[in-house]
Design an enzyme around this catalytic site. Structure first.
Site, PDB file in Angstrom:
ATOM      1  CB  CYS A   7      -5.726   7.438  -5.954  1.00 20.69           C
ATOM      2  SG  CYS A   7      -6.495   5.874  -6.396  1.00 20.69           S
ATOM      3  CB  CYS A  50      -2.764   0.968  -2.057  1.00 22.25           C
ATOM      4  SG  CYS A  50      -4.424   1.512  -1.567  1.00 22.25           S
TER       5      CYS A  50
END
Ligand code: DGL
Length: 285
Positions: A82, A196
């Site tokens: 992440c 992302c």
């Protein structure tokens, strides 16, 4: 040119962590490169999405949730799949754990090598866009290039909904990425960094709805290589892997559980993590 893919013989237990299903893109790369690894998945569904949370709330949450998950799964390596979490609290998570921690770094360096126009786009969450860490990476690895940044929480939600099988019209992907290309100088972008981990899940839709052909790159394969590199010699035997740990109660996880099973994580378990004291909503955009 010969195809040179070489799976690693490494063994051990790896825990891949994200706020939601985005880290599945990284788990897939790790499984492909290390077929003998026992790969487990964890999603902090109780605090999803991370992209609009305050820095303070995430700094409080991440070491706590990482500890709870590592205690439950006992991995040899913890992978923060992440960007939003890694660019803010990698050091805090490392300090909270006594195993190697692999972070996720936006693929700015390869983008700087790939661009021919000298203009790079960076698509990420609003959190990753405003991080000092992201600015440092650009300064260090893309000096002399123009980097245009766009933060989109909509795209995170679209990727998550798409993974759950919802039928999303192509226009939704077109509008989510349009502001990047509409920025001053955006017409020169030839390379876009998917900063992302949710976004590679909809790479096809992004390519199909881009205003013109551009390359979309991410750091999944680099994270997989780094995971194998830091794996301790003396690891757990592992087994097959395939367990997914979620932090929200089982009655709220039907949708994501189906996605996880489809991606090869058939066993779903709930891992409790004490709630945050800090407000979770972002104060300002
Ligand atoms: N997948 C995450 C990332 O790479 C974040 C998505 C979110 O929870 O906002 O940034």
């Amino acid at each position: 040119m010969p195809y040179t893919f070489e799976p690693s013989p490494a063994r051990g237990r790896v825990l891949v962590f994200d706020s939601g299903v985005g880290g599945l893109t990284v788990a897939g790369e790790i499984r492909a490169l290390g077929p003998r690894l026992s790969v487990h998945y964890a999603a902090d569904t109780g605090f999803f999405p991370y992209g609009d949370k305050s820095d303070e709330a995430l700094r409080e949450r991440l070491p706590k949730v990482a500890r709870a998950l590592v205690e439950a799964v006992q991995p040899d390596v913890f992978v923060i799949a992440c960007n939003t979490a890694s660019t803010l609290a990698l050091a805090e998570v490392r300090a909270a754990l006594d195993i190697p921690v692999v972070g996720t770094v936006p693929a700015i360096k390869p983008a700087a090598q790939l661009t021919e126009t000298g203009t790079i786009g960076l698509l990420a969450t609003p959190g990753t866009i405003r991080r000092a860490y992201t600015a440092q990476l650009i300064e260090e690895f893309a000096a002399g290039k123009r980097v245009l940044l766009h933060g989109s929480l909509d795209l995170v939600k679209l990727a998550e909904a798409n993974a759950r099988g919802e039928d999303i019209p192509p226009e939704a992907f077109a509008s989510a990425q349009a502001p990047l290309f509409a920025m001053e100088g955006g017409d020169a972008i030839d390379t876009v960094v998917l900063a992302c981990t949710h976004f590679p899940l909809v790479r096809g839709q992004l390519i199909a709805t881009a205003p013109r052909p551009v390359s979309y790159i991410d750091s999944g394969a680099a994270i997989a290589r780094q995971t194998i590199r830091v794996l301790p010699k003396d690891t757990h035997a592992g087994g097959q892997g395939g367990t997914a740990s979620l932090t929200s109660p089982p009655d709220e996880t039907d949708g994501i559980s189906r996605v996880l099973r489809r991606y090869g994580f058939p066993e779903i378990q709930f891992v409790a993590c004490e709630p945050n004291a800090t407000t979770s909503a972002e104060a300002a955009p």
